[in-house]
Design an enzyme around this catalytic site. Sequence first.
Site, PDB file in Angstrom:
ATOM      1  N   ASP A  19      40.663  -6.541  26.847  1.00 39.80           N
ATOM      2  CA  ASP A  19      40.236  -6.421  28.232  1.00 39.80           C
ATOM      3  C   ASP A  19      39.861  -7.830  28.696  1.00 39.80           C
ATOM      4  O   ASP A  19      39.684  -8.736  27.878  1.00 39.80           O
ATOM      5  CB  ASP A  19      39.026  -5.473  28.293  1.00 39.80           C
ATOM      6  CG  ASP A  19      38.415  -5.408  29.674  1.00 39.80           C
ATOM      7  OD1 ASP A  19      39.150  -5.120  30.637  1.00 39.80           O
ATOM      8  OD2 ASP A  19      37.203  -5.662  29.789  1.00 39.80           O
ATOM      9  N   ASP A  21      37.642  -8.778  32.127  1.00 31.34           N
ATOM     10  CA  ASP A  21      36.311  -8.869  32.723  1.00 31.34           C
ATOM     11  C   ASP A  21      35.268  -8.199  31.839  1.00 31.34           C
ATOM     12  O   ASP A  21      35.383  -7.021  31.506  1.00 31.34           O
ATOM     13  CB  ASP A  21      36.301  -8.200  34.099  1.00 31.34           C
ATOM     14  CG  ASP A  21      37.306  -8.820  35.052  1.00 31.34           C
ATOM     15  OD1 ASP A  21      36.945  -9.756  35.760  1.00 31.34           O
ATOM     16  OD2 ASP A  21      38.472  -8.361  35.056  1.00 31.34           O
ATOM     17  N   ASP A 179      34.759  -3.923  26.555  1.00 35.90           N
ATOM     18  CA  ASP A 179      33.310  -3.878  26.757  1.00 35.90           C
ATOM     19  C   ASP A 179      32.828  -2.575  27.363  1.00 35.90           C
ATOM     20  O   ASP A 179      31.625  -2.398  27.547  1.00 35.90           O
ATOM     21  CB  ASP A 179      32.875  -5.020  27.681  1.00 35.90           C
ATOM     22  CG  ASP A 179      33.442  -4.846  29.086  1.00 35.90           C
ATOM     23  OD1 ASP A 179      34.682  -4.730  29.226  1.00 35.90           O
ATOM     24  OD2 ASP A 179      32.658  -4.803  30.056  1.00 35.90           O
TER      25      ASP A 179
END
Length: 223
Positions: A19, A21, A179
């Site tokens: 991922d 961001d 995240d």
Amino acid sequence: MSPNPPLRILDGIRLVAFDLDGTLVDSVPDLAAAVDAALRSLGLAGVDEASVRDWVGNGSRKLVERALEALDAQDTDPEAAHEAFLHHYRLAPCRATRLYPGVREALEGLRARGLTLVLITNKPAAFIAPILETLGLSDFFDLTLGGDSLAAKKPDPAPLLHVASRFGVTPSVCLMVGDSRHDIEAGRGAGFRTLAVPYGYNHGDPVAASAPDAMVESLGELV
């Protein structure tokens, strides 16, 4: 979490999907500035960075929708607000965005091992290259997918299955690193192993609650 999970989580892995961001970069300062400018250009009140940090994760349209909901701006056209956001974000997509500690070392180490590295983000694809180029990450990735690159985006497993097929590997030898619960759900749905970092954006909830296969405090622990 048991000792040394990164060593086991990487065992047999041939492809690692990251991922962006909240995992590789902290992009909230630039996202918040663009959301704030967009809302103010439409005559609405601004928003603070802390709020935006909880709204990130499902793509730019959902980010703007959450901002409008927070302001109770029911009379504002969401599409107009989204276009205003895109306009302002294009002006400075990587002015204050920064790499998290350990990211470059992890990418260098994994690349040195000969692993295929891909980027799967829900951010619009047009913003990926400017950010990677500014931060010097472009050469690490064999493929990048944005939230508008395919018909579906995370938490749908389709983008992950797409990259596995693209590189001719089975999902069982692929790892999804993220995240948020969206990354873990997408990884699990695709049959990837999953690794989470606790410092990113997960709508204010601990990502550990999504039960990833392993967690690291820093991606630098992978190497």
